[in-house]
Design a protein around this motif. Structure first.
Motif, PDB file in Angstrom:
ATOM      1  N   ASP A  10      -0.808  -1.126   3.485  1.00 56.86           N
ATOM      2  CA  ASP A  10      -0.454   0.216   3.947  1.00 56.86           C
ATOM      3  C   ASP A  10      -0.394   1.209   2.787  1.00 56.86           C
ATOM      4  OD1 ASP A  10       1.840  -0.626   2.660  1.00 56.86           O
ATOM      5  OD2 ASP A  10       2.994  -0.885   4.508  1.00 56.86           O
ATOM      6  N   HIS A  11      -0.689   0.730   1.574  1.00 51.61           N
ATOM      7  CA  HIS A  11      -0.772   1.552   0.355  1.00 51.61           C
ATOM      8  C   HIS A  11       0.570   2.157  -0.069  1.00 51.61           C
ATOM      9  CE1 HIS A  11      -5.155   1.289   0.327  1.00 51.61           C
ATOM     10  NE2 HIS A  11      -5.133   1.587   1.623  1.00 51.61           N
ATOM     11  N   ILE A  12       1.657   1.736   0.530  1.00 54.76           N
ATOM     12  CA  ILE A  12       2.962   2.316   0.188  1.00 54.76           C
ATOM     13  C   ILE A  12       3.395   1.925  -1.225  1.00 54.76           C
ATOM     14  CG2 ILE A  12       5.431   2.272   0.777  1.00 54.76           C
ATOM     15  CD1 ILE A  12       4.636   2.171   3.701  1.00 54.76           C
ATOM     16  N   ARG A  13       3.061   0.718  -1.666  1.00 51.25           N
ATOM     17  CA  ARG A  13       3.470   0.271  -3.005  1.00 51.25           C
ATOM     18  C   ARG A  13       2.567   0.829  -4.110  1.00 51.25           C
ATOM     19  NH1 ARG A  13       4.023  -4.668  -0.019  1.00 51.25           N
ATOM     20  NH2 ARG A  13       6.230  -5.143   0.360  1.00 51.25           N
ATOM     21  N   ASN A  14       1.488   1.490  -3.749  1.00 48.22           N
ATOM     22  CA  ASN A  14       0.588   2.122  -4.733  1.00 48.22           C
ATOM     23  C   ASN A  14       0.073   1.129  -5.778  1.00 48.22           C
ATOM     24  OD1 ASN A  14       0.843   4.783  -3.627  1.00 48.22           O
ATOM     25  ND2 ASN A  14       2.848   4.948  -4.620  1.00 48.22           N
ATOM     26  N   TYR A  48       1.645  -5.428   3.397  1.00 52.28           N
ATOM     27  CA  TYR A  48       2.378  -4.444   4.190  1.00 52.28           C
ATOM     28  C   TYR A  48       3.865  -4.484   3.831  1.00 52.28           C
ATOM     29  CZ  TYR A  48      -1.849  -4.318   7.061  1.00 52.28           C
ATOM     30  OH  TYR A  48      -3.140  -4.191   7.499  1.00 52.28           O
ATOM     31  N   THR A  49       4.523  -3.349   3.884  1.00 53.60           N
ATOM     32  CA  THR A  49       5.956  -3.312   3.582  1.00 53.60           C
ATOM     33  C   THR A  49       6.799  -3.821   4.747  1.00 53.60           C
ATOM     34  OG1 THR A  49       5.943  -0.983   4.251  1.00 53.60           O
ATOM     35  CG2 THR A  49       5.813  -1.455   1.892  1.00 53.60           C
ATOM     36  N   ASP A  50       6.248  -3.797   5.953  1.00 54.80           N
ATOM     37  CA  ASP A  50       6.956  -4.300   7.130  1.00 54.80           C
ATOM     38  C   ASP A  50       6.689  -5.797   7.284  1.00 54.80           C
ATOM     39  OD1 ASP A  50       8.101  -4.876   9.546  1.00 54.80           O
ATOM     40  OD2 ASP A  50       6.793  -3.591  10.741  1.00 54.80           O
ATOM     41  N   PRO A  51       7.707  -6.654   7.146  1.00 53.82           N
ATOM     42  CA  PRO A  51       7.486  -8.105   7.254  1.00 53.82           C
ATOM     43  C   PRO A  51       6.882  -8.526   8.588  1.00 53.82           C
ATOM     44  CG  PRO A  51       9.643  -7.647   6.304  1.00 53.82           C
ATOM     45  CD  PRO A  51       9.101  -6.342   6.793  1.00 53.82           C
ATOM     46  N   GLU A  52       7.271  -7.866   9.671  1.00 52.91           N
ATOM     47  CA  GLU A  52       6.728  -8.236  10.977  1.00 52.91           C
ATOM     48  C   GLU A  52       5.228  -7.954  11.049  1.00 52.91           C
ATOM     49  OE1 GLU A  52       9.946 -10.055  12.393  1.00 52.91           O
ATOM     50  OE2 GLU A  52       8.057  -9.849  13.472  1.00 52.91           O
ATOM     51  N   ILE A  73       2.292 -10.201  -0.073  1.00 51.87           N
ATOM     52  CA  ILE A  73       3.005  -9.398  -1.064  1.00 51.87           C
ATOM     53  C   ILE A  73       4.260  -8.826  -0.411  1.00 51.87           C
ATOM     54  CG2 ILE A  73       2.855  -7.500  -2.709  1.00 51.87           C
ATOM     55  CD1 ILE A  73       0.862  -9.750  -3.220  1.00 51.87           C
ATOM     56  N   THR A  74       5.395  -9.018  -1.056  1.00 48.94           N
ATOM     57  CA  THR A  74       6.648  -8.482  -0.533  1.00 48.94           C
ATOM     58  C   THR A  74       7.475  -7.953  -1.693  1.00 48.94           C
ATOM     59  OG1 THR A  74       8.544  -8.976   0.900  1.00 48.94           O
ATOM     60  CG2 THR A  74       7.879 -10.692  -0.659  1.00 48.94           C
ATOM     61  N   ASP A  75       8.696  -7.507  -1.420  1.00 52.51           N
ATOM     62  CA  ASP A  75       9.605  -7.064  -2.480  1.00 52.51           C
ATOM     63  C   ASP A  75      11.033  -7.261  -2.005  1.00 52.51           C
ATOM     64  OD1 ASP A  75      10.482  -4.661  -1.007  1.00 52.51           O
ATOM     65  OD2 ASP A  75       8.475  -3.902  -1.459  1.00 52.51           O
ATOM     66  N   VAL A  76      11.987  -7.014  -2.896  1.00 48.66           N
ATOM     67  CA  VAL A  76      13.380  -7.326  -2.580  1.00 48.66           C
ATOM     68  C   VAL A  76      14.001  -6.335  -1.609  1.00 48.66           C
ATOM     69  CG1 VAL A  76      13.798  -8.523  -4.754  1.00 48.66           C
ATOM     70  CG2 VAL A  76      14.162  -6.054  -4.635  1.00 48.66           C
ATOM     71  N   LEU A  97       4.387 -13.563  -2.950  1.00 45.49           N
ATOM     72  CA  LEU A  97       4.603 -12.926  -4.254  1.00 45.49           C
ATOM     73  C   LEU A  97       5.535 -11.738  -4.097  1.00 45.49           C
ATOM     74  CD1 LEU A  97       3.941 -12.432  -7.273  1.00 45.49           C
ATOM     75  CD2 LEU A  97       1.995 -11.055  -6.510  1.00 45.49           C
ATOM     76  N   TYR A  98       6.631 -11.755  -4.853  1.00 46.69           N
ATOM     77  CA  TYR A  98       7.527 -10.598  -4.903  1.00 46.69           C
ATOM     78  C   TYR A  98       6.963  -9.618  -5.932  1.00 46.69           C
ATOM     79  CZ  TYR A  98      11.205 -12.474  -1.945  1.00 46.69           C
ATOM     80  OH  TYR A  98      11.927 -12.935  -0.878  1.00 46.69           O
ATOM     81  N   TRP A  99       6.514  -8.474  -5.450  1.00 48.19           N
ATOM     82  CA  TRP A  99       5.822  -7.519  -6.303  1.00 48.19           C
ATOM     83  C   TRP A  99       6.793  -6.784  -7.225  1.00 48.19           C
ATOM     84  CZ3 TRP A  99       1.488  -6.222  -8.432  1.00 48.19           C
ATOM     85  CH2 TRP A  99       1.311  -4.948  -8.955  1.00 48.19           C
TER      86      TRP A  99
END
Length: 373
Positions: A10-14, A48-52, A73-76, A97-99
């Motif tokens: 979704d390109h949110i993490r750039n 995607y930033t949304d886990p679902e 790819i996910t994050d905390v 992977l936690y980005w």
């Protein structure tokens, strides 16, 4: 485009994928139904930033290609949890992977592991996180301990780094840390010398009574194992090495030390206060753990990532108990072993005042029971 990497994002993490995944050609796909985009891909990256949405996309890909290798790819801030992972179907390899922006090489490393599982993985990286506050007068202890850790890393670990996090000191501690960092030789026989420094000093803007240093370390440092240890040279390298060896076996998620029966130079008052704390805290602790306040604990990266969303900086010195309570609620596997310790003079702990604060923190920790699952 045979053998490329297809990215769903979704390109949110750039993330600059072309530069991060520079060994491979990349393509972007907007929807899993666009089979022609990724049917010849070697693996798919789902960011995607949304886990679902991540789970849904993974299952759609696996519906068409059950053996497709996937890197999630996910994050905390909004993590993909183990409950999400067990819902993903298919038989292909899967990695999470936690980005972190300053560890972009980890993405390429994970892709390499997905594509070439027959090659041995890199050595596990161990981060030593040392908290300091107004240590100018006791800096000789900090320097000596840092030097001992460096020698241990060079001789026995290789893939290890020391992070000293200054908890908002008001004296000359930060200048002394910068001098120590500048004088530290970074030459070490590593596979990836650019991945992590041998020694790095960081500073918080204000004092958090230790809790903030833990959270900062968890948030910004990428490692396979995290060693949280007091910086005043009060613990012995032999005990630290023993605990590292235990946690690396993979059975325990957390290994913590207890010094209550072995501490040297401890006053009678502090011993009695420690005894009372143990009795009060017993219901908050995992099975087999009797002491949460010893400043030496080692955690796997999985334990750190599961704990982090629940930790509160406001708890200050009670963060150690909070971590054990969260470990209990998450059913992490925790082992406690006795360690030798020297209680150094000049500690910033105010026995009576901090004990009152600690008791107040128990109420906040108890409230965690409703939200930790």
């Amino acid at each position: 485009m045979q053998g490329h990497i297809t990215i769903f994002t979704d390109h949110i993490r750039n993330i600059d994928y072309e530069n991060v995944i520079y060994f491979y050609e990349t393509s972007f796909c907007n929807h899993p139904d666009e089979l022609e985009v990724y049917e010849t891909a070697r693996c798919c990256v789902i960011a995607y930033t949304d886990p679902e949405r991540t789970v849904h996309t993974a299952n759609q890909i696996r519906l068409y290609f059950p053996q497709m290798a996937l890197l999630l790819i996910t994050d905390v801030s909004q993590p993909v949890s183990d409950q999400h992972l067990v819902r993903i179907t298919g038989v292909g390899r899967l990695r999470l992977l936690y980005w972190k922006e300053n560890h972009s090489e980890e993405m390429l490393s994970e892709i390499q592991s997905l594509l070439y599982p027959e090659y041995p993985a890199k050595s596990p990286h161990i981060a030593f996180i040392l908290s300091v506050y107004n240590e100018e007068e006791r800096f000789s202890h900090v320097q000596k301990f840092a030097e001992r850790l460096q020698k241990f890393i060079r001789s026995h670990l290789v893939e290890g780094s020391i992070y000293v996090i200054d908890d908002g000191s008001l004296d000359g501690t930060q200048l002394l840390l910068e001098s120590l960092e500048n004088s530290t030789s970074m030459v070490i026989n590593r596979i990836n010398r650019n991945a992590s420094p041998l020694f790095k000093a960081q500073q918080l803007e204000r004092n958090t009574r230790k809790a903030g240093t833990y959270l900062e370390g968890m948030r910004t440092i990428e490692a396979d194992y995290y060693v949280f240890v007091d910086a005043d040279d009060s613990f012995f390298i032999e005990d630290i090495a023993k605990m590292i060896n235990v946690v690396r076996q993979g059975y325990y998620d957390v290994v913590i030390g207890t010094k209550d029966m072995t501490a040297e130079n401890r006053s009678f008052v502090r011993s009695m206060v420690s005894f009372c704390k143990r009795q009060i805290c017993r219901p908050f602790l995992p099975s087999g753990v009797i002491d949460s306040q010893t400043g030496l604990k080692i955690m796997s990266s999985v334990a750190v990532k599961r704990m982090f969303p629940h930790l509160k900086q406001e708890l200050g010195l009670a963060v150690d108990l909070e971590m054990m309570f969260i470990a209990k609620r998450l059913q992490l596997r925790v082992l406690q072993i006795p360690v030798k310790c020297i209680d150094r003079e000049g500690s910033h702990i105010e026995v009576w005042k901090d004990s009152v604060r600690f008791l107040r923190s128990l109420i906040d920790i108890w409230r965690l029971d409703r939200r930790v699952r």
